[in-house]
Design an enzyme around this catalytic site. Structure first.
Site, PDB file in Angstrom:
ATOM      1  CB  THR A  26      -0.913   0.027   1.245  1.00  0.00           C
ATOM      2  OG1 THR A  26      -0.107   0.148   2.419  1.00  0.00           O
ATOM      3  CG2 THR A  26      -1.776  -1.214   1.337  1.00  0.00           C
ATOM      4  CG  ASP A  27      -1.164   4.914  -1.166  1.00  0.00           C
ATOM      5  OD1 ASP A  27      -1.779   4.698  -0.094  1.00  0.00           O
ATOM      6  OD2 ASP A  27      -1.735   5.363  -2.185  1.00  0.00           O
ATOM      7  CD  GLN A  28       3.640   8.746   3.103  1.00  0.00           C
ATOM      8  OE1 GLN A  28       3.185   9.724   2.506  1.00  0.00           O
ATOM      9  NE2 GLN A  28       4.660   8.823   3.936  1.00  0.00           N
ATOM     10  CB  VAL A  31      -4.938   3.283  -1.465  1.00  0.00           C
ATOM     11  CG1 VAL A  31      -5.470   2.817  -2.811  1.00  0.00           C
ATOM     12  CG2 VAL A  31      -5.998   4.068  -0.708  1.00  0.00           C
TER      13      VAL A  31
END
Length: 155
Positions: A26-28, A31
Site C-alpha cells: 500500500t501507499d501512505q 491504498v
C-alpha cells in the site's frame, strides 16, 4: 500430472483464492498500489491450475511447457486497502493449442464488493522461449472447464 476426475473438473467453473493486503503493498494512505493486482491474479491462476490437478512446476520440468504472459489487463472499480482480505476468482476464459486466457474478479471478502476485473493472455512456450503446442493432456483439462467472464450488465 495428477488431474482431478472428469466429473470433478466439470464442476469447476471458477476457483477462489484468498489473500490479505500487506502493509508493503500500500501507499501512505493504506491504498493498494495498482501493480499488486497482477500479483494477486497470478496467485489465482496458479491456484486454479493446482485445483485442476496440474502441478505447474512439473509442466515446466517434465513437458518443457511454460505459460508466458503476452497481455495483461485490469479494470479498477474500488480500492483495496491495508489488511483487507481479498478473494481472487479465476476462470479459464479461453483455451487453444498455443494460447490460454484467464479472467479474474477481485472481491473484498468482508462485503463482497467487486474491486477489479482483469484478464491475462498467455502463450505456451518451451524453455527456449519459442511458442509451442500445449500438450494434449493439459489442453484437455483446460478445455473441460472453460468458463467465460460472467455478464455483469444485470447484477
Amino acid at each position: 500430472m495428477t488431474a482431478a476426475s472428469n466429473k470433478d473438473m466439470r464442476m469447476i467453473e471458477h476457483h477462489d483464492a484468498t489473500v490479505r493486503v500487506r502493509y508493503a503493498e500500500t501507499d501512505q494512505m493504506g491504498v493498494v498500489y495498482h501493480a499488486n493486482y497482477f500479483v494477486w491474479f497470478e496467485v489465482g491462476r496458479v491456484e486454479l491450475i493446482r485445483a485442476l490437478g496440474i502441478e505447474y512446476k512439473r509442466m515446466e520440468k517434465e513437458d518443457d511447457c511454460h505459460i508466458v504472459v503476452a497481455d495483461a489487463r485490469c479494470r479498477y472499480h474500488h480500492p483495496a486497502r491495508y489488511d483487507d482480505v481479498l478473494r481472487v476468482r479465476t476462470r479459464i476464459a479461453e483455451s487453444r493449442n498455443r494460447i490460454v486466457k484467464f479472467s479474474y474478479e477481485l472481491f473484498r471478502d468482508a462485503d463482497h464488493e467487486l474491486l477489479a476485473v482483469g484478464e491475462t493472455t498467455h502463450i505456451i512456450c518451451g524453455g527456449n522461449g519459442r511458442p509451442k503446442l500445449l500438450p494434449a493432456k493439459y489442453l484437455r483439462v483446460f478445455n473441460e472447464v472453460v468458463a467465460p467472464q460472467p455478464d455483469r450488465r444485470n447484477p
